[in-house]
Motif scaffolding. Structure first.
Motif, PDB file in Angstrom:
ATOM      1  N   ASP A 118     -44.251  36.402  29.674  1.00  0.00           N
ATOM      2  CA  ASP A 118     -44.226  35.422  28.717  1.00  0.00           C
ATOM      3  C   ASP A 118     -44.355  34.158  29.192  1.00  0.00           C
ATOM      4  OD1 ASP A 118     -43.857  37.212  26.373  1.00  0.00           O
ATOM      5  OD2 ASP A 118     -41.567  37.100  26.813  1.00  0.00           O
ATOM      6  N   GLY A 119     -45.328  32.941  28.419  1.00  0.00           N
ATOM      7  CA  GLY A 119     -45.291  31.676  28.730  1.00  0.00           C
ATOM      8  C   GLY A 119     -46.737  31.466  29.668  1.00  0.00           C
ATOM      9  N   ALA A 122     -47.302  33.752  32.751  1.00  0.00           N
ATOM     10  CA  ALA A 122     -47.587  35.171  32.490  1.00  0.00           C
ATOM     11  C   ALA A 122     -48.622  35.648  33.576  1.00  0.00           C
ATOM     12  CB  ALA A 122     -47.941  35.528  31.137  1.00  0.00           C
TER      13      ALA A 122
END
Length: 214
Positions: A118-119, A122
Motif C-alpha cells: 500500500d501507499g 507500493a
C-alpha cells in the motif's frame, strides 16, 4: 519512523544462537496463520523462498518478478553475499505455494517481487525489519515456542536436503557458501538421536570378521 534506531547497538549483538530450526509442522502452522489476504500471501511467499529455496532474507527481498523461472524451477539471485550471482532451484510444492502471491503481484506497480503493498512506496522492496517482525509475531500466534528468524528457515532447507541424501557440495552451491565448512554449520540442526539411529542401522561388512583367522 525510519532511522529511529540508527546508532543504537542491537540488543542481540554478540549473541550466538544454537542451530535450532523449526519443524516442518511449525513452519506450515506459521504459513496457515498468515492468512489468505494480500499481506498473508506476501508473507507466505517470503517463507517459501526462505524455506524451499534456501535464500537469505536479503536475497529474497532483492528478487524481481523476472528473476523467477517457473518453467525450469530456477530462481536467479543477482546479488548474493559478497555481490556474487548464482542460480538456485525450488521444488514444485514451493512453486505451487508462491503462485497465489504471483497472481496478486501483477496488480501492483512493477518492482520487487516481495514488495510493499500500500501507499506511495507500493512495489518497492519490503523491509527486512518488517519481515522479521511479521515472522516473529506469526510464530507466536501459531504457538511456536522457539525463536523463529529467516536464517532458521534456511537452516531447515539445508537439513532437509541432507536428510534426502543431497550431496554436500550441491547444498553448498544452493546456499551460496564459499566453503563446505560454513555449510556443515547449517547441518547442526540434525538431532543427535537421528545421527545415532542412522549409524546404528548401517549394514554389516560383507566379510565376516573371523575370515582368515585360525
Amino acid at each position: 519512523m525510519p532511522g529511529y534506531h540508527r546508532g543504537r547497538v542491537p540488543s542481540n549483538k554478540g549473541r550466538r544462537y544454537p542451530a535450532d530450526p523449526p519443524t516442518v509442522e511449525e513452519v506450515v502452522a506459521i504459513m496457515r496463520h498468515a492468512g489468505d489476504n494480500a499481506y498473508g500471501l506476501r508473507t507466505r511467499a517470503l517463507i517459501v523462498l526462505l524455506w524451499r529455496a534456501g535464500l537469505r532474507i536479503s536475497e529474497a527481498l532483492a528478487l524481481a518478478e523476472s528473476d523467477l523461472d517457473p518453467a525450469t524451477g530456477g530462481v536467479l539471485v543477482r546479488r548474493g553475499k559478497g555481490g556474487k550471482r548464482r542460480q538456485v532451484g525450488m521444488d514444485r510444492w514451493g512453486w505451487q505455494q508462491i503462485e497465489p502471491w504471483l497472481e496478486h503481484r501483477v496488480a501492483l506497480p512493477v518492482g520487487a517481487l516481495v514488495c510493499v503493498i500500500d501507499g506511495p512506496t507500493a512495489g518497492r522492496p519490503w523491509s527486512s525489519t518488517a519481515a522479521r517482525t511479521t515472522l516473529g509475531q506469526l510464530a507466536a500466534t501459531a504457538g511456536v515456542r522457539r525463536r523463529v528468524a529467516p536464517l532458521q528457515l534456511r537452516h531447515v532447507h539445508a537439513v532437509e536436503m541432507a536428510r534426502e541424501g543431497v550431496p554436500l557440495n550441491v547444498i553448498q552451491r544452493q546456499l551460496g557458501h564459499a566453503n563446505l565448512g560454513v555449510t556443515s554449520i547449517y547441518l547442526q540442526g540434525i538431532d543427535h538421536s537421528e545421527v545415532i539411529n542412522t549409524v546404528y542401522a548401517r549394514p554389516a561388512p560383507v566379510l565376516p570378521a573371523s575370515a582368515g583367522l585360525r
